[in-house]
Design an enzyme around this catalytic site. Sequence first.
Site, short mmCIF file in Angstrom:
data_model
loop_
_atom_site.label_atom_id
_atom_site.label_comp_id
_atom_site.label_asym_id
_atom_site.label_seq_id
_atom_site.Cartn_x
_atom_site.Cartn_y
_atom_site.Cartn_z
CG HIS A 252 37.15 60.63 28.16
ND1 HIS A 252 35.62 60.61 27.74
CD2 HIS A 252 37.22 59.52 28.75
CE1 HIS A 252 35.29 59.59 28.08
NE2 HIS A 252 36.17 58.89 28.84
C1 BDR Z 1 37.25 62.35 32.10
O1 BDR Z 1 37.42 61.77 33.52
C2 BDR Z 1 38.74 61.27 33.43
O2 BDR Z 1 38.84 60.13 34.18
C3 BDR Z 1 39.57 61.20 32.16
O3 BDR Z 1 40.90 61.70 32.26
C4 BDR Z 1 38.65 62.44 31.29
O4 BDR Z 1 39.19 63.89 31.49
C5 BDR Z 1 36.18 61.50 31.34
O5 BDR Z 1 35.01 61.70 32.19
#
Ligand code: BDR
Length: 325
Positions: A252
């Site tokens: 992500h």
């Molecule tokens: C986002 O949520 C967090 O757990 C990850 O680091 C990312 O920024 C994804 O939904």
Amino acid sequence: MAKRVIIDTDPGVDDALALILALRSPELQVEAITTVSGNVPLEQATKNAYLLLDLFGPKPPPILARGRARSSGKRRIMAQSVHGSDGLGELNRFKNPDGSTRYLYPKLPRDLPDATEVLLDLLKRYPDELTLISLGPLTNLAEALLTDAKRVKRLREVVIMGGAIGVPGNITPAAEFNIFMDPYAAQRVFKSGLPIKLVPLDVTEKVCLRPMEIENLAQAMEEPLGSFLCDATSKVVEYMRQVQGVEAILLHDPLAVGVAIDPYMVKTTLLHVEVETQACITQGMTIADLRPIRNDLEQPPNIQVALEVDTKLFLSFFKERLCRR
Ligand code: BDR
Ligand code: CA
């Protein structure tokens, strides 16, 4: 000339990979790293960012600043079941061949500057030059808007990992984690008029690394980076296997850094997007106006939303940067 950036983050395994990617990319000049509570509580997020700078940062390192402990969302949920109790895959499990601890947390200075102050100071020094890359809940940016919106408007761009536009959420059926954790902050930022590029789950869930790729990549990387990649990701990969039936880590946050470097990694659509702050079941949902018919009653578009990603381009870029010596 390198793009001046501030990275706001809640490390987080994918945050860690995003920070490493940014620090290894000559296209970016990382001016500051600011921390926020999200995947882990604020103090742990700050310790993690400090450890990552110690292990992989340049000398001298960029400024490290601590965010505000309390988000306006007041969420107590963290993502330690995904990222491990320390947020970095439980690094204290790992020992060197001689039995010594592999990852030693350096002592965090007590007098770290405040994230909002650092952002505002840097904006004074570099008006219209700074890009903010947001990898966690939007608490700090919303706080800065409350303090001095005029100054914050001098940001050149804001690249945000967050939201779920045409796909389900990941923390609830409706909401993505970063937005869910502080929906009021997100709504404030979305309505601010800032030039926002949103990198939602629609694209981030398409970029992942599987165990075999992690292993191959780690072997091509220098140490201690290669070991860190394997050590930090193993828990997340296992969580994903058990809970989602996919043995992989989703990249992500690294994708948001990729987009800040090369906007052609994604295709964006200009949309009107708002965050649900009132409801219960849909709290933190990002609602985009995707209606094909447009009329005078509609709200003007406020965000460039990434809805397509060139997966191959991003992954080869990511791997090349991590292997670069
Ligand atoms: C986002 O949520 C967090 O757990 C990850 O680091 C990312 O920024 C994804 O939904
Ligand atoms: Ca994050």
